[in-house]
Design a protein around this motif. Structure first.
Motif, PDB file in Angstrom:
ATOM      1  N   MET A  54       0.829  -1.203   0.000  1.00 50.26           N
ATOM      2  CA  MET A  54       0.000   0.000   0.000  1.00 50.26           C
ATOM      3  C   MET A  54       0.865   1.256   0.000  1.00 50.26           C
ATOM      4  O   MET A  54       0.540   2.242  -0.672  1.00 50.26           O
ATOM      5  CB  MET A  54      -0.930  -0.015   1.209  1.00 50.26           C
ATOM      6  N   ALA A  55       1.965   1.257   0.744  1.00 48.55           N
ATOM      7  CA  ALA A  55       2.860   2.410   0.766  1.00 48.55           C
ATOM      8  C   ALA A  55       3.474   2.647  -0.611  1.00 48.55           C
ATOM      9  O   ALA A  55       3.540   3.789  -1.096  1.00 48.55           O
ATOM     10  CB  ALA A  55       3.951   2.202   1.815  1.00 48.55           C
ATOM     11  N   LEU A  56       3.942   1.588  -1.262  1.00 53.06           N
ATOM     12  CA  LEU A  56       4.537   1.732  -2.592  1.00 53.06           C
ATOM     13  C   LEU A  56       3.505   2.199  -3.615  1.00 53.06           C
ATOM     14  O   LEU A  56       3.821   3.003  -4.503  1.00 53.06           O
ATOM     15  CB  LEU A  56       5.146   0.397  -3.023  1.00 53.06           C
ATOM     16  N   THR A  57       2.287   1.724  -3.498  1.00 60.37           N
ATOM     17  CA  THR A  57       1.232   2.163  -4.413  1.00 60.37           C
ATOM     18  C   THR A  57       0.931   3.646  -4.246  1.00 60.37           C
ATOM     19  O   THR A  57       0.715   4.372  -5.227  1.00 60.37           O
ATOM     20  CB  THR A  57      -0.042   1.335  -4.177  1.00 60.37           C
ATOM     21  N   THR A  58       0.934   4.126  -3.003  1.00 58.89           N
ATOM     22  CA  THR A  58       0.711   5.554  -2.760  1.00 58.89           C
ATOM     23  C   THR A  58       1.825   6.384  -3.375  1.00 58.89           C
ATOM     24  O   THR A  58       1.573   7.437  -3.984  1.00 58.89           O
ATOM     25  CB  THR A  58       0.616   5.823  -1.249  1.00 58.89           C
ATOM     26  N   VAL A  59       3.068   5.943  -3.237  1.00 57.63           N
ATOM     27  CA  VAL A  59       4.197   6.664  -3.830  1.00 57.63           C
ATOM     28  C   VAL A  59       4.082   6.669  -5.354  1.00 57.63           C
ATOM     29  O   VAL A  59       4.318   7.695  -6.010  1.00 57.63           O
ATOM     30  CB  VAL A  59       5.525   6.031  -3.379  1.00 57.63           C
ATOM     31  N   LYS A  60       3.715   5.552  -5.937  1.00 60.87           N
ATOM     32  CA  LYS A  60       3.559   5.509  -7.399  1.00 60.87           C
ATOM     33  C   LYS A  60       2.466   6.469  -7.858  1.00 60.87           C
ATOM     34  O   LYS A  60       2.627   7.172  -8.866  1.00 60.87           O
ATOM     35  CB  LYS A  60       3.243   4.087  -7.855  1.00 60.87           C
ATOM     36  N   ASP A  61       1.349   6.513  -7.128  1.00 57.48           N
ATOM     37  CA  ASP A  61       0.285   7.453  -7.482  1.00 57.48           C
ATOM     38  C   ASP A  61       0.788   8.889  -7.431  1.00 57.48           C
ATOM     39  O   ASP A  61       0.434   9.720  -8.282  1.00 57.48           O
ATOM     40  CB  ASP A  61      -0.909   7.279  -6.544  1.00 57.48           C
ATOM     41  N   TYR A  62       1.611   9.193  -6.445  1.00 62.67           N
ATOM     42  CA  TYR A  62       2.174  10.546  -6.354  1.00 62.67           C
ATOM     43  C   TYR A  62       3.067  10.840  -7.561  1.00 62.67           C
ATOM     44  O   TYR A  62       3.007  11.920  -8.146  1.00 62.67           O
ATOM     45  CB  TYR A  62       2.959  10.695  -5.053  1.00 62.67           C
ATOM     46  N   LEU A  63       3.916   9.896  -7.947  1.00 61.00           N
ATOM     47  CA  LEU A  63       4.809  10.107  -9.090  1.00 61.00           C
ATOM     48  C   LEU A  63       4.019  10.266 -10.387  1.00 61.00           C
ATOM     49  O   LEU A  63       4.346  11.115 -11.232  1.00 61.00           O
ATOM     50  CB  LEU A  63       5.785   8.940  -9.197  1.00 61.00           C
ATOM     51  N   VAL A  64       2.988   9.468 -10.546  1.00 65.27           N
ATOM     52  CA  VAL A  64       2.170   9.572 -11.751  1.00 65.27           C
ATOM     53  C   VAL A  64       1.465  10.918 -11.815  1.00 65.27           C
ATOM     54  O   VAL A  64       1.460  11.599 -12.851  1.00 65.27           O
ATOM     55  CB  VAL A  64       1.160   8.406 -11.801  1.00 65.27           C
ATOM     56  N   ASN A  65       0.863  11.325 -10.706  1.00 67.02           N
ATOM     57  CA  ASN A  65       0.120  12.590 -10.695  1.00 67.02           C
ATOM     58  C   ASN A  65       1.029  13.802 -10.830  1.00 67.02           C
ATOM     59  O   ASN A  65       0.641  14.812 -11.440  1.00 67.02           O
ATOM     60  CB  ASN A  65      -0.702  12.703  -9.415  1.00 67.02           C
ATOM     61  N   SER A  66       2.221  13.737 -10.270  1.00 72.15           N
ATOM     62  CA  SER A  66       3.097  14.908 -10.258  1.00 72.15           C
ATOM     63  C   SER A  66       4.067  14.957 -11.438  1.00 72.15           C
ATOM     64  O   SER A  66       4.696  15.996 -11.667  1.00 72.15           O
ATOM     65  CB  SER A  66       3.905  14.955  -8.961  1.00 72.15           C
ATOM     66  N   SER A  67       4.188  13.859 -12.199  1.00 71.38           N
ATOM     67  CA  SER A  67       5.163  13.830 -13.289  1.00 71.38           C
ATOM     68  C   SER A  67       4.576  13.468 -14.645  1.00 71.38           C
ATOM     69  O   SER A  67       5.195  13.768 -15.675  1.00 71.38           O
ATOM     70  CB  SER A  67       6.282  12.821 -12.977  1.00 71.38           C
TER      71      SER A  67
END
Length: 372
Positions: free
Chosen positions: A157-170
């Motif tokens: 779940m933590a890694l998925t949240t980080v990936k969502d942040y990278l996708v949304n911000s990049s």
């Protein structure tokens, strides 16, 4: 002796004439000799009498206070047991922790000559990002294993949240060129919301309020995406930063095909590549993992081609096809000035082949030639 038919005092005086009700009159001797018997209620009602519950006696009434006291004691014992079991809960109680402000470093990378141009397709497929995946598929999660204090599902779940942040911000076009910030801000820990909002509204080169530290942003009045396919490549790693905190480090390179945002038709060969490397450190406690949010602890960004004198706090300033970096160096820093000092850093953009590995970590900035 007198008979049973006559009273003891002798026969009655009948001088008054024959009494027609004489047989119905009971004299005193008859009443004395009569046997009195009173039937019970059950006998009076016959064989079909219904059972009647008798009222509780005094002994039962005396038991009521004792029963009430026993009930109160039972409730008290249950309450004490619940409190005791609560203190002996085997699951660790989350420790309150406040998120710290984000620390950002944004370094422009200046080209050595003119920026090469061409079609977006030829630049992406024939350039250094040819082997990189497109979009979110370029952000791969590592193999998930439980840690000492976090289960495999929590790590995932933590890694998925980080990936969502990278996708949304990049990778989100609305964020990159549209000025939208909500997809990024909603993933942040509430303690960082005020800092994020100020960075978006009033960016500053103070190491804490640079908008380009939080996300990738271009000025839509200057450039636009020549191709919606953005190439991405990099790694994700994780480790425990404490018994209640998980640290995730992302190191990704994003390649964009850009062209001038001018009215009228665009030239087919007017596109150029722009590369952004982002090294981000995230912290997530148990509450963050449960609520799908994170804390961005630090952001190290290299982006080019840009001029060293470009102000990149609010948005990145790409040099487009045919452009050259100006001869001016980075903005100077006055050691006598008051306020928060700003670091003037710049690197040289030297494109590597797709088979070469990128430099590891922020220490690469010490080299006179920084590679994205």
């Amino acid at each position: 002796m007198t008979g049973r038919g006559e009273p003891p005092e002798g026969p009655p005086d009948n001088t008054g004439g024959e009494d027609e009700y004489r047989s119905l009159v009971f004299d005193e001797s008859f009443v004395r000799a009569a046997r009195l018997q009173e039937f019970s209620a059950q006998e009076r009602m016959g064989m079909h009498a219904r059972a009647v519950r008798s009222l509780p006696g005094r002994g039962i009434r005396r038991r009521r206070p004792r029963a009430g006291i026993a009930l109160v004691l039972l409730i008290a014992l249950a309450f004490v047991a619940a409190v005791y079991l609560g203190f002996r809960n085997p699951y660790p109680t989350p420790v309150g922790r406040r998120a710290e402000p984000l620390q950002t470093t944004v370094i422009p990378l200046a080209p050595e000559g003119r920026v090469p141009g061409g079609t977006a397709e030829s630049l992406l497929d024939g350039g250094p990002a040819a082997a990189h995946a497109t979009g979110a598929s370029g952000i791969n999660l590592p193999s998930v294993r439980r840690t000492k204090n976090f289960s495999d599902s929590q790590v995932s779940m933590a890694l998925t949240t980080v990936k969502d942040y990278l996708v949304n911000s990049s990778l989100d076009p609305d964020v990159i060129t549209g000025g939208v910030v909500r997809p990024v801000g909603r993933l942040l820990d509430p303690d960082q919301t005020a800092q994020f909002d100020r960075s978006m509204e009033s960016p500053a080169a103070d190491g804490r309020h640079s908008a380009t530290g939080w996300l990738v942003r271009f000025d839509p009045a200057e450039v636009e995406l020549a191709d919606p396919d953005i190439r991405a490549h990099g790694t994700l790693s994780y480790a425990e930063a404490g018994a209640d905190t998980l640290e995730v480090v992302s190191d990704h390179t994003f390649t964009y095909a850009l062209r001038p945002a001018v009215p009228g038709p665009h030239r087919a060969d007017g596109a150029s590549l722009f590369t952004v490397r982002r090294v981000l450190h995230f912290l997530l406690d148990r509450e963050d993992i449960r609520l799908h949010r994170l804390e961005v602890r630090s952001a190290y960004v290299q982006a080019g081609p840009q001029s060293c004198s470009a102000v990149t706090t609010g948005a990145l300033r790409p040099l487009l096809a045919g452009g050259r970096a100006d001869t001016r160096g980075p903005a100077g820093t006055d050691p006598y000035a008051t306020g928060v000092p700003s670091a003037a850093l710049c690197g040289t953009l030297a494109v590597t082949s797709p088979t070469q590995a990128p430099p590891q970590g922020p220490d690469a900035s010490s080299s006179p030639r920084s590679r994205p």
